[in-house]
Each structure stands twice: as C-alpha cells, then as structure tokens.
Enzyme design. Structure first.
Site, PDB file in Angstrom:
ATOM      1  N   ASP A  93       0.856  -1.182   0.000  1.00  0.00           N
ATOM      2  CA  ASP A  93       0.000   0.000   0.000  1.00  0.00           C
ATOM      3  C   ASP A  93       0.900   1.243   0.000  1.00  0.00           C
ATOM      4  OD1 ASP A  93       0.946   0.332   2.570  1.00  0.00           O
ATOM      5  OD2 ASP A  93      -0.933  -0.194   3.553  1.00  0.00           O
ATOM      6  N   SER A  94       0.294   2.430  -0.072  1.00  0.00           N
ATOM      7  CA  SER A  94       1.099   3.657  -0.183  1.00  0.00           C
ATOM      8  C   SER A  94       1.554   4.168   1.167  1.00  0.00           C
ATOM      9  CB  SER A  94       0.278   4.745  -0.868  1.00  0.00           C
ATOM     10  OG  SER A  94      -0.761   5.159   0.005  1.00  0.00           O
ATOM     11  N   ASP A 269      -7.785  -7.801  -0.189  1.00  0.00           N
ATOM     12  CA  ASP A 269      -6.954  -8.039   0.989  1.00  0.00           C
ATOM     13  C   ASP A 269      -7.824  -7.733   2.189  1.00  0.00           C
ATOM     14  OD1 ASP A 269      -6.699  -4.973   0.670  1.00  0.00           O
ATOM     15  OD2 ASP A 269      -5.901  -5.371   2.650  1.00  0.00           O
ATOM     16  N   CYS A 307     -12.811 -28.905   6.007  1.00  0.00           N
ATOM     17  CA  CYS A 307     -11.618 -28.154   5.621  1.00  0.00           C
ATOM     18  C   CYS A 307     -10.430 -29.084   5.369  1.00  0.00           C
ATOM     19  CB  CYS A 307     -11.270 -27.156   6.719  1.00  0.00           C
ATOM     20  SG  CYS A 307      -9.819 -26.158   6.364  1.00  0.00           S
ATOM     21  N   CYS A 309      -7.191 -27.997   5.599  1.00  0.00           N
ATOM     22  CA  CYS A 309      -5.971 -27.330   6.066  1.00  0.00           C
ATOM     23  C   CYS A 309      -5.193 -28.195   7.063  1.00  0.00           C
ATOM     24  CB  CYS A 309      -6.299 -25.973   6.692  1.00  0.00           C
ATOM     25  SG  CYS A 309      -6.799 -26.019   8.424  1.00  0.00           S
ATOM     26  N   CYS A 312      -6.907 -28.418  10.625  1.00  0.00           N
ATOM     27  CA  CYS A 312      -8.068 -29.310  10.729  1.00  0.00           C
ATOM     28  C   CYS A 312      -7.673 -30.775  10.574  1.00  0.00           C
ATOM     29  CB  CYS A 312      -9.129 -28.921   9.704  1.00  0.00           C
ATOM     30  SG  CYS A 312      -9.909 -27.339  10.094  1.00  0.00           S
ATOM     31  N   HIS A 338      -5.976 -21.955   9.578  1.00  0.00           N
ATOM     32  CA  HIS A 338      -7.314 -22.414   9.166  1.00  0.00           C
ATOM     33  C   HIS A 338      -8.099 -21.293   8.470  1.00  0.00           C
ATOM     34  CE1 HIS A 338     -11.296 -23.993   8.952  1.00  0.00           C
ATOM     35  NE2 HIS A 338     -11.692 -22.855   9.520  1.00  0.00           N
TER      36      HIS A 338
HETATM   37 ZN   LIG Z   1      -9.047 -25.874   8.526  1.00  0.00          ZN
END
Ligand SMILES: [Zn+2]
Length: 372
Positions: A93-94, A269, A307, A309, A312, A338
């Site tokens: 960002d600036s 973002d 999930c 990930c 998990c 997660h």
């Molecule tokens: Zn997860």
C-alpha cells in the site's frame, strides 16, 4: 510507463471473471485474496504455511515497514523478496491510510501528509513521490498511489470535502505516475469519492485516463451498508477499463467477497481472517465458531470437518480452545492457518464456479452462511 505486469481474462460468468495476473515474481490466478503481512510477515504464519494454504500474493504495509526496519534496510536485501521468506508476488500500500489515521498527529495539504512518527515522535512528510520511491525500495510487484481517503457524511460540507479529496487524489495520482522509475513494478491508481456514486464514476474516469496498470476502489468499508458498497463497486467498475485488474481494498467478510466478485473485482486483501483467528473466531462452511465459548471445551471435532488445512487435519476444537485460553501463540497460528485456508479456498471455489458458469449458486450458498 509500460511494466512487466500483464493481465489476461480467461473466463467470465456475468460480470465475474477469472484472470491471470502475471507479475515480475510469478502469476496470480484471480479473483485472489492477499493475506496481510503488515511488517513483511503474516503474524505468526510462515511462508511455507502460507504457500500450503494456497496464498499467491501478499500485501505489506509501507508505513510500518518504513518505520521498522526502514525501506533502505529492505532494499539492501534485494527488496521484500530477498528480505522475507516469501519469494512470490508482493503488493504494497502507499502508507497514506496509516499516516492519515494517526488521529491528531497528521496534517494534509497539497504537498502531501505531514505526520508525527509513532515510533520516534519525529515529524515526517509523505508525498505522492516519496510513497512511490519507498515502494520502489521495498521492491513490491504492485505499488499503490498515495490517495486522500475522506469519510462520507450526509451534510453538504462533507460532500464538498469528498469532492476536494477526490480532486486532490487525482492530482496526486498524476504526480505518482510521473515519479515512477522502475518498469518492473506495476502501479495501481485508486478511486475515491466516498458513497457518492456519480463522484466515484467521474473520479474513476479521471484516474483511468492516467493509464495505470490496475485500479483500486478506496475509501469503502467505512460504515456503508454492504448492498450500497456492492452498488458503488459495480457502477464504478462499469467505467474502469475492463482489461485491467480491479482491487477492492481492505474488504471483507466472505459474503462481501462473493458480492464483489459478482461485480467484477479481481483482488482483495483483509485482516479479518487473521485478526479473527487471534481472537478465536473461526470461519467454517456452517458459519463462524467462537472457540472461546465453553461448549467447545470437550469438542473433539476439527474446527471445520470440511476443511483441508493442516490445522483441521491434526487438531480438535477443544485443543485450539485450550491453546487460545492459555495464550500459547500456537493457538493463534493454527487458527490463522485455518482461517486463511478458508478464505483462499473460497477464492479457489469462486474461480472454479466462474469457469463452470455456476458462480451465482456459490454466491447464494456463501451469503446463506451466518458468517457475520
Ligand atoms: Zn481448517
């Protein structure tokens, strides 16, 4: 100035689109979500974990990095790519949003923003030119212009303030474009105008006439209703060049993301997934879990059974709750992994749905989950 950035739209479903953003440090499939790495790191999460979660590009905060360790230090390590563990694309960002948020400690005029450093109390000046120069030293793949973000208000004085801020942002954007020296760094212009739809569209035309590599929607997420924001984004996108990437800054919840994707947004973002994780709030298909609640004390299920990930795969809600309650940093890290995977997977699903022509169904499913 032509840059190394290219953007190709690969598929469309209504106004939603899938694209490939090719930067000097790799490709990003859009729509994409950028985890926020304020000081060059997503708090507590390693680059390997970010890659495993599906991150493609990170956002770093110019103001914070200029304060510590300083852009000269990072330039001495060949920029963010050499200094941090993340070798892929970076967006910075600036710094303008942070310095103007220093309540009572910043003053804005035509030259730029004069502010008192929160680190050493010294007075500094951030101008459109220095914002570009600092980001060039940081070596990000995409830099943002300095803009003036003016909150909307119902009275006429607020309206005049919005117009003046938009006009100044346009003059600053011209100065930013002239200040560029590095062809390998793309620069995005920023559309302002608060919640005034006609002002935002006129501003977008002015910014687009300067020929930036991409365009961001600024000044949103400041209290306007989600439906109003979606309308503002859609009407502004209609006047931005369709062939350029569009970035909705600092937004939002999953439902906000799918609404914006439907309006043709390519980049996001937000600190929500990581900030919520540190507070024990986890996103799942069935809504949010507040892991600090007592009824998770004995819960042996993974945070989200759907999930894929690393958290998990190995840990229970009860264990995460325990770590968060005893303030072990592992708890915040596992929860962050997660939540980031949840967001990044949502974007993967959005891209697949757009390619399949079924994005409207995904959008309805996400909007139906009680995720606020
Ligand atoms: Zn997860």
């Amino acid at each position: 100035m032509a840059t190394a950035l290219s953007f190709a739209i690969d598929a469309r479903d209504g106004d939603a689109r899938v694209g490939t953003l090719a930067t000097a440090h790799g490709e990003v499939e859009t729509p994409a979500f950028m985890p926020v790495a304020t000081y060059g790191a997503v708090r507590g999460v390693s680059a390997d974990e970010l890659r495993a979660a599906g991150a493609q590009m990170l956002l770093a905060n110019t103001y914070h990095l200029e304060e510590r360790p300083g852009s000269e230090v990072i330039a001495g390590h060949a920029g963010l790519h050499g200094f941090t563990g993340w070798r892929g694309p970076w967006l910075t960002d600036s710094g303008g949003y942070q310095v103007t948020s220093l309540a009572g400690r910043s003053r804005l005029d035509e030259e730029g923003v004069t502010f008192v450093s929160s680190l050493d109390g010294r007075r500094r000046l951030l101008t459109p030119e220095t914002a570009i120069q600092i980001q060039e030293r940081l070596g990000s793949d995409i830099a943002m212009v300095l803009d003036e973000c003016q909150p909307s208000g119902p009275d006429a004085a607020a309206g005049a303030g919005l117009r003046a801020a938009a006009e100044r942002t346009l003059r600053w954007a011209e100065r930013s474009a002239r200040a560029r020296r590095r062809a390998e760094q793309a620069v995005f212009g920023i559309v302002q105008g608060g919640t005034d739809s006609a002002l935002r569209r006129a501003h977008a035309q002015g910014i687009a006439a300067l020929g930036f590599d991409g365009y961001a929607h600024g000044g949103l997420g400041l209290g306007e209703a989600p439906a109003q924001r979606a309308d503002l984004v859609a009407s502004t996108n209609a006047v931005l060049p369709a062939s350029a990437p569009r970035y909705l800054m600092g937004i939002g919840y999953p439902a906000d993301l799918v609404d914006a994707i439907a309006a043709g947004i390519d980049l996001f973002d937000c600190v929500i997934p990581t900030r919520h994780a540190r507070h024990g709030v986890l996103f799942t298909r069935d809504g949010v879990l507040k892991l600090r609640n007592a009824h998770f004390k004995q819960d042996a299920a993974p945070p989200d059974p759907d999930c894929d990930c690393a958290t998990c795969a190995q840990h229970s809600r009860a264990y995460l709750r325990h770590l968060l309650r005893v303030n072990d940093t592992l708890g915040a890290r596992l929860a962050s992994v997660h939540n980031l995977r949840f967001y990044l997977r949502l974007l993967e699903e959005a891209r697949a749905a757009i390619r399949a022509g079924s994005f409207a169904a995904l959008r309805e499913k996400v909007r139906a989950a009680p995720v606020r």
